[in-house]
Design a protein around this motif. Structure first.
Motif, mmCIF file in Angstrom:
data_model
loop_
_atom_site.group_PDB
_atom_site.id
_atom_site.type_symbol
_atom_site.label_atom_id
_atom_site.label_comp_id
_atom_site.label_asym_id
_atom_site.label_seq_id
_atom_site.Cartn_x
_atom_site.Cartn_y
_atom_site.Cartn_z
ATOM 1 N N ILE A 65 0.946 -1.229 0.066
ATOM 2 C CA ILE A 65 0.127 -0.064 0.097
ATOM 3 C C ILE A 65 0.901 1.301 -0.007
ATOM 4 O O ILE A 65 0.523 2.210 -0.762
ATOM 5 C CB ILE A 65 -1.015 0.135 1.188
ATOM 6 N N ALA A 66 1.998 1.094 0.812
ATOM 7 C CA ALA A 66 2.883 2.291 0.862
ATOM 8 C C ALA A 66 3.370 2.661 -0.535
ATOM 9 O O ALA A 66 3.460 4.080 -0.790
ATOM 10 C CB ALA A 66 3.894 2.178 1.753
ATOM 11 N N GLY A 67 3.731 1.517 -1.598
ATOM 12 C CA GLY A 67 4.029 1.951 -2.829
ATOM 13 C C GLY A 67 3.082 2.490 -3.654
ATOM 14 O O GLY A 67 3.273 2.843 -4.929
ATOM 15 N N MET A 68 1.574 2.580 -3.103
ATOM 16 C CA MET A 68 0.730 3.078 -4.059
ATOM 17 C C MET A 68 0.469 4.630 -3.968
ATOM 18 O O MET A 68 -0.463 5.178 -4.378
ATOM 19 C CB MET A 68 -0.652 2.371 -3.931
ATOM 20 N N PHE A 69 1.321 5.167 -3.023
ATOM 21 C CA PHE A 69 1.330 6.440 -2.782
ATOM 22 C C PHE A 69 2.540 7.214 -3.491
ATOM 23 O O PHE A 69 3.750 6.902 -3.310
ATOM 24 C CB PHE A 69 1.180 7.050 -1.525
ATOM 25 N N GLY A 70 2.349 8.327 -4.209
ATOM 26 C CA GLY A 70 3.380 8.915 -4.935
ATOM 27 C C GLY A 70 3.766 10.146 -4.232
ATOM 28 O O GLY A 70 3.667 10.351 -2.893
ATOM 29 N N GLU A 71 4.224 11.360 -4.924
ATOM 30 C CA GLU A 71 4.836 12.503 -4.297
ATOM 31 C C GLU A 71 3.515 13.305 -3.628
ATOM 32 O O GLU A 71 2.384 13.368 -3.952
ATOM 33 C CB GLU A 71 5.013 13.435 -5.667
ATOM 34 N N GLY A 72 3.951 13.657 -2.485
ATOM 35 C CA GLY A 72 2.955 14.211 -1.460
ATOM 36 C C GLY A 72 1.674 13.576 -0.905
ATOM 37 O O GLY A 72 0.652 13.950 -0.563
ATOM 38 N N GLY A 73 1.891 12.232 -1.153
ATOM 39 C CA GLY A 73 0.782 11.126 -0.620
ATOM 40 C C GLY A 73 -0.361 11.215 -1.592
ATOM 41 O O GLY A 73 -1.293 10.253 -1.269
ATOM 42 N N ARG A 74 -0.039 11.607 -2.976
ATOM 43 C CA ARG A 74 -0.957 11.253 -3.929
ATOM 44 C C ARG A 74 -0.919 10.113 -4.437
ATOM 45 O O ARG A 74 -0.087 9.464 -4.458
ATOM 46 C CB ARG A 74 -0.727 12.199 -5.133
ATOM 47 N N PRO A 75 -2.364 9.484 -4.583
ATOM 48 C CA PRO A 75 -2.393 8.041 -5.224
ATOM 49 C C PRO A 75 -1.829 7.855 -6.615
ATOM 50 O O PRO A 75 -2.057 8.451 -7.420
ATOM 51 C CB PRO A 75 -4.127 7.698 -4.884
ATOM 52 N N GLU A 76 -1.188 6.891 -6.756
ATOM 53 C CA GLU A 76 -0.515 6.264 -7.765
ATOM 54 C C GLU A 76 -0.812 4.743 -7.867
ATOM 55 O O GLU A 76 -0.084 4.096 -7.505
ATOM 56 C CB GLU A 76 0.821 6.321 -7.870
ATOM 57 N N LEU A 77 -2.101 4.471 -8.178
ATOM 58 C CA LEU A 77 -2.523 3.117 -8.172
ATOM 59 C C LEU A 77 -1.982 2.039 -9.222
ATOM 60 O O LEU A 77 -2.361 2.319 -10.157
ATOM 61 C CB LEU A 77 -4.099 3.087 -8.268
ATOM 62 N N PRO A 78 -1.283 1.088 -9.043
ATOM 63 C CA PRO A 78 -0.872 -0.012 -9.985
ATOM 64 C C PRO A 78 -1.848 -0.559 -10.691
ATOM 65 O O PRO A 78 -2.255 -1.609 -9.995
ATOM 66 C CB PRO A 78 0.201 -0.610 -9.293
ATOM 67 N N LEU A 82 -3.842 -4.134 -9.067
ATOM 68 C CA LEU A 82 -5.287 -4.493 -8.746
ATOM 69 C C LEU A 82 -5.967 -5.407 -9.733
ATOM 70 O O LEU A 82 -6.849 -6.155 -9.348
ATOM 71 C CB LEU A 82 -5.443 -3.075 -9.002
ATOM 72 N N HIS A 83 -5.515 -5.526 -10.774
ATOM 73 C CA HIS A 83 -6.052 -6.777 -11.626
ATOM 74 C C HIS A 83 -5.444 -8.002 -11.059
ATOM 75 O O HIS A 83 -6.512 -8.776 -10.977
ATOM 76 C CB HIS A 83 -5.473 -6.618 -13.101
ATOM 77 N N ALA A 84 -4.396 -8.267 -10.670
ATOM 78 C CA ALA A 84 -4.122 -9.596 -10.099
ATOM 79 C C ALA A 84 -4.567 -9.580 -8.929
ATOM 80 O O ALA A 84 -4.930 -10.755 -8.547
ATOM 81 C CB ALA A 84 -2.503 -9.423 -9.927
ATOM 82 N N ARG A 85 -4.833 -8.592 -7.988
ATOM 83 C CA ARG A 85 -5.511 -8.756 -6.726
ATOM 84 C C ARG A 85 -7.260 -9.388 -6.993
ATOM 85 O O ARG A 85 -7.483 -10.202 -6.142
ATOM 86 C CB ARG A 85 -5.395 -7.871 -5.641
#
Length: 133
Positions: A65-78, A82-85
């Motif tokens: 989940i930590a890797g799903m946040f980019g600069e400034g805490g903005r969501p960067e959803l992979p 998500l498809h694999a999950r």
């Protein structure tokens, strides 16, 4: 920008203050400062906490989940993750549905003994209640 006290963030998000401090230690969220001893957060933390809660419910580890946040805490959803999950959840739903159906059959089987039931014997031979009923 109005800052939110840790207690208000906890109340509005449903996340315990201890979890908020833990998430901050992991770098999932960031406080903007303190008012006395109480941490202060920007309003964007509520969206971040919603995404963390959703990610946890979907079975993602906090480090993922930590890797799903980019600069400034903005969501960067992979999207690929998500498809694999989603695919893994679909397989789990199928397995659980099969298990549910097997348990219902065993519970409702009219045979005098479960050992006399052909479907139950098939389950035993398969070695798993998740086998086709």
């Amino acid at each position: 920008m109005k800052l939110l006290d840790i207690g208000e963030v906890s109340e509005r998000s449903g996340v315990a203050p201890s979890a908020l401090r833990y998430y901050e230690d992991l770098g999932l969220i960031t406080s903007c400062g303190r008012n006395g001893l109480r941490r202060q957060f920007g309003p964007e933390v509520l969206l971040q906490l919603s995404l963390i809660t959703l990610g946890k419910a979907a079975g993602f580890a906090l480090k993922d989940i930590a890797g799903m946040f980019g600069e400034g805490g903005r969501p960067e959803l992979p999207r690929d993750q998500l498809h694999a999950r989603a695919d893994a959840l679909e397989a789990q739903i199928h397995e659980l549905t099969t298990l549910r159906d097997a348990l219902r059959h065993v519970a409702d089987c009219p045979a005098p003994s479960h050992l006399d039931c052909p479907k139950f014997q098939k389950l035993l031979r398969a070695g798993s209640l998740t086998a086709e009923v």
